[in-house]
Motif scaffolding. Sequence first.
Motif, PDB file in Angstrom:
ATOM      1  N   MET A   1      10.314 -24.026  -8.351  1.00  0.00           N
ATOM      2  CA  MET A   1       9.537 -22.938  -7.760  1.00  0.00           C
ATOM      3  C   MET A   1       8.199 -22.706  -8.448  1.00  0.00           C
ATOM      4  O   MET A   1       7.323 -22.097  -7.884  1.00  0.00           O
ATOM      5  N   THR A   2       8.088 -23.129  -9.653  1.00  0.00           N
ATOM      6  CA  THR A   2       6.800 -22.959 -10.312  1.00  0.00           C
ATOM      7  C   THR A   2       6.073 -24.299 -10.361  1.00  0.00           C
ATOM      8  O   THR A   2       5.880 -24.876 -11.409  1.00  0.00           O
ATOM      9  N   GLU A   3       5.712 -24.752  -9.211  1.00  0.00           N
ATOM     10  CA  GLU A   3       5.049 -26.047  -9.127  1.00  0.00           C
ATOM     11  C   GLU A   3       3.661 -26.010  -9.760  1.00  0.00           C
ATOM     12  O   GLU A   3       3.246 -26.905 -10.454  1.00  0.00           O
ATOM     13  N   SER A   4       2.985 -24.932  -9.481  1.00  0.00           N
ATOM     14  CA  SER A   4       1.629 -24.819  -9.995  1.00  0.00           C
ATOM     15  C   SER A   4       1.579 -23.756 -11.084  1.00  0.00           C
ATOM     16  O   SER A   4       2.214 -22.725 -10.981  1.00  0.00           O
ATOM     17  N   ASP A   5       0.819 -24.047 -12.108  1.00  0.00           N
ATOM     18  CA  ASP A   5       0.703 -23.084 -13.199  1.00  0.00           C
ATOM     19  C   ASP A   5      -0.005 -21.812 -12.768  1.00  0.00           C
ATOM     20  O   ASP A   5       0.155 -20.760 -13.348  1.00  0.00           O
ATOM     21  N   ALA A   6      -0.803 -21.942 -11.734  1.00  0.00           N
ATOM     22  CA  ALA A   6      -1.592 -20.797 -11.298  1.00  0.00           C
ATOM     23  C   ALA A   6      -0.775 -19.811 -10.476  1.00  0.00           C
ATOM     24  O   ALA A   6      -1.205 -18.709 -10.204  1.00  0.00           O
ATOM     25  N   VAL A   7       0.418 -20.215 -10.110  1.00  0.00           N
ATOM     26  CA  VAL A   7       1.241 -19.346  -9.267  1.00  0.00           C
ATOM     27  C   VAL A   7       2.531 -19.002  -9.989  1.00  0.00           C
ATOM     28  O   VAL A   7       3.200 -19.861 -10.530  1.00  0.00           O
ATOM     29  N   VAL A   8       2.834 -17.737 -10.021  1.00  0.00           N
ATOM     30  CA  VAL A   8       4.102 -17.302 -10.607  1.00  0.00           C
ATOM     31  C   VAL A   8       4.953 -16.708  -9.499  1.00  0.00           C
ATOM     32  O   VAL A   8       4.502 -15.850  -8.749  1.00  0.00           O
ATOM     33  N   TRP A   9       6.151 -17.191  -9.408  1.00  0.00           N
ATOM     34  CA  TRP A   9       7.067 -16.622  -8.412  1.00  0.00           C
ATOM     35  C   TRP A   9       7.788 -15.443  -9.017  1.00  0.00           C
ATOM     36  O   TRP A   9       8.421 -15.559 -10.051  1.00  0.00           O
ATOM     37  N   ARG A  10       7.694 -14.331  -8.389  1.00  0.00           N
ATOM     38  CA  ARG A  10       8.390 -13.145  -8.875  1.00  0.00           C
ATOM     39  C   ARG A  10       9.492 -12.751  -7.904  1.00  0.00           C
ATOM     40  O   ARG A  10       9.285 -12.742  -6.704  1.00  0.00           O
ATOM     41  N   VAL A  11      10.608 -12.408  -8.465  1.00  0.00           N
ATOM     42  CA  VAL A  11      11.673 -11.864  -7.630  1.00  0.00           C
ATOM     43  C   VAL A  11      11.326 -10.401  -7.384  1.00  0.00           C
ATOM     44  O   VAL A  11      11.305  -9.602  -8.304  1.00  0.00           O
ATOM     45  N   ILE A  12      11.015 -10.073  -6.183  1.00  0.00           N
ATOM     46  CA  ILE A  12      10.635  -8.678  -5.937  1.00  0.00           C
ATOM     47  C   ILE A  12      11.822  -7.846  -5.469  1.00  0.00           C
ATOM     48  O   ILE A  12      11.793  -6.642  -5.567  1.00  0.00           O
ATOM     49  N   ALA A  13      12.850  -8.509  -4.978  1.00  0.00           N
ATOM     50  CA  ALA A  13      14.038  -7.750  -4.602  1.00  0.00           C
ATOM     51  C   ALA A  13      15.197  -8.705  -4.404  1.00  0.00           C
ATOM     52  O   ALA A  13      15.003  -9.860  -4.038  1.00  0.00           O
ATOM     53  N   THR A  14      16.371  -8.205  -4.708  1.00  0.00           N
ATOM     54  CA  THR A  14      17.555  -9.018  -4.442  1.00  0.00           C
ATOM     55  C   THR A  14      18.565  -8.145  -3.729  1.00  0.00           C
ATOM     56  O   THR A  14      18.516  -6.928  -3.794  1.00  0.00           O
ATOM     57  N   ARG A  15      19.471  -8.795  -3.069  1.00  0.00           N
ATOM     58  CA  ARG A  15      20.514  -8.033  -2.396  1.00  0.00           C
ATOM     59  C   ARG A  15      21.705  -8.942  -2.159  1.00  0.00           C
ATOM     60  O   ARG A  15      21.550 -10.100  -1.805  1.00  0.00           O
ATOM     61  N   ASP A  16      22.854  -8.346  -2.350  1.00  0.00           N
ATOM     62  CA  ASP A  16      24.079  -9.086  -2.103  1.00  0.00           C
ATOM     63  C   ASP A  16      24.553  -8.796  -0.686  1.00  0.00           C
ATOM     64  O   ASP A  16      24.862  -7.653  -0.355  1.00  0.00           O
ATOM     65  N   PHE A  17      24.572  -9.828   0.135  1.00  0.00           N
ATOM     66  CA  PHE A  17      25.015  -9.626   1.505  1.00  0.00           C
ATOM     67  C   PHE A  17      26.467 -10.062   1.693  1.00  0.00           C
ATOM     68  O   PHE A  17      26.897 -10.304   2.817  1.00  0.00           O
ATOM     69  N   GLY A  18      27.169 -10.183   0.597  1.00  0.00           N
ATOM     70  CA  GLY A  18      28.567 -10.591   0.701  1.00  0.00           C
ATOM     71  C   GLY A  18      28.671 -11.980   1.289  1.00  0.00           C
ATOM     72  O   GLY A  18      27.850 -12.848   1.006  1.00  0.00           O
ATOM     73  N   SER A  19      29.621 -12.165   2.159  1.00  0.00           N
ATOM     74  CA  SER A  19      29.833 -13.501   2.697  1.00  0.00           C
ATOM     75  C   SER A  19      28.913 -13.794   3.883  1.00  0.00           C
ATOM     76  O   SER A  19      29.012 -14.824   4.513  1.00  0.00           O
ATOM     77  N   ALA A  20      28.037 -12.846   4.184  1.00  0.00           N
ATOM     78  CA  ALA A  20      27.152 -13.046   5.332  1.00  0.00           C
ATOM     79  C   ALA A  20      26.258 -14.258   5.129  1.00  0.00           C
ATOM     80  O   ALA A  20      25.782 -14.518   4.031  1.00  0.00           O
ATOM     81  N   GLU A  21      26.065 -14.950   6.207  1.00  0.00           N
ATOM     82  CA  GLU A  21      25.228 -16.147   6.144  1.00  0.00           C
ATOM     83  C   GLU A  21      23.823 -15.785   6.599  1.00  0.00           C
ATOM     84  O   GLU A  21      23.642 -15.103   7.602  1.00  0.00           O
ATOM     85  N   LEU A  22      22.875 -16.197   5.860  1.00  0.00           N
ATOM     86  CA  LEU A  22      21.492 -15.890   6.209  1.00  0.00           C
ATOM     87  C   LEU A  22      21.052 -16.762   7.375  1.00  0.00           C
ATOM     88  O   LEU A  22      21.062 -17.978   7.294  1.00  0.00           O
ATOM     89  N   ARG A  23      20.700 -16.137   8.457  1.00  0.00           N
ATOM     90  CA  ARG A  23      20.377 -16.913   9.646  1.00  0.00           C
ATOM     91  C   ARG A  23      18.890 -17.003   9.918  1.00  0.00           C
ATOM     92  O   ARG A  23      18.424 -17.922  10.568  1.00  0.00           O
ATOM     93  N   TYR A  24      18.197 -15.991   9.528  1.00  0.00           N
ATOM     94  CA  TYR A  24      16.818 -15.918   9.980  1.00  0.00           C
ATOM     95  C   TYR A  24      16.057 -14.951   9.092  1.00  0.00           C
ATOM     96  O   TYR A  24      16.607 -13.945   8.667  1.00  0.00           O
TER      97      TYR A  24
END
Lengths: 168, 243
Positions: B196-219
């Motif tokens: 995720m940090t391919e470029s040094d100029a870009v930092v990926w930040r986790v801005i939010a997380t959430r547990d959706f249980g067994s739900a599958e992310l569709r879209y």
Amino acid sequence: MSSSKKSRIVKFKTSDDKTFEVEEAVAVQFETIKSMIDYVCANDCTIPLPNVNAKTLAMVVEWCKKHADERDQLMEVDVDEAPGAVLYDLLVAATYLRVEDLIHRVSQRVSKMVIEIGKLPEEEDVRKTINIKSDFPPQVEEELRKLRRTLGPLSDVLVLFVSSGLLE
Amino acid sequence: MGAFFSLAGPKRMTIDYNKVSQNETCKRQRMSSSFSEEGARLIPSLPDELSIQIVARLPRISYFNVKLVSRKWMATVMSPELYKLRKELGTTEEWVYLLTKVEEDKLLSHALDPLTRKWQRLPMMPNVVYEDESRKGFPGRWMWNMAGPSINISELHVITKDANHRVAVLRADSCSSPSSSAPLFDGSLNEHSDLMTESDAVVWRVIATRDFGSAELRYAKAQKIIKHSDAFMPKVSLLEKPQ
């Protein structure tokens, strides 16, 4: 304004009947009167400002005199000292005189007064800030709250439906 | 809806009418269509034309609360004029939308406001047609590139889901000194941080997380909120024609 040109004075009469002399360099920042400065100065006219009082005009002038980078600072001080009323006056004045940047800054200050990002106040907090009373019938309001609690954003859809239903 | 109708029975109507001032009662008919009402301003000491300048600068998510301030506020928050003004002022916000599959035929959608990092559960969308059936049952981590044509790097969002069903929304931040601010990955995401940090100029930040249980992310989609209803309808085409 170039210093070679002699600075002219534009005269205003405020809503509280005070005469106010403003340097041309400041007055040109009032979009509303910008185009009439030549005429006003040549004929020694006084521009009436029926909805701007002297205190507020002084603040607007002060704002216009500051460099752009100092203006934020000015707003900070204002907000610390002044309750909403001063900002409202300032917004009315800025709108009337059309000082675009000031309109933007004041609106932003008031919106931050109403709500700070990341801290979402309940409707009652907002009412206190802007000094307003709910005009929902108490039971309607309770119902709206209940809907918001149980349904989240969905309540918006129902709220529209409920409110219009009750008001018919 | 039916249940709600019965709540709003004649008994309550009577009480409501008594609470409404006489002035308002006369204007009830008119208010029911537009809510507009002389005398009741958004902010008592300001003309509404100026107050709306303030409302348009409030964060979008606060509208869920401020619309309960008064009828005028509610009408304003739902008015197209407000969203037009937000567009002019450049205060339009972009929210990230997720559609998750909880079980067969049960989908839940969520919206994230990246500014306040608040999640909203959206109304159920019962009739969903999958755009791409091949995505069904895709194992492991999902990742979408959220970049739209007009989005610059500082607005780039990526949504990931790990094996523990934890969904994370990441934002790419252009960063002048990448070393000073370490990416905020925690354990479950560490394994992919190099990716995720391919470029040094870009930092990926986790801005939010959430547990959706067994739900599958569709879209998932990032969408600008340019009118009120956008907050509830992430993608209309997904709602068409159930199979």
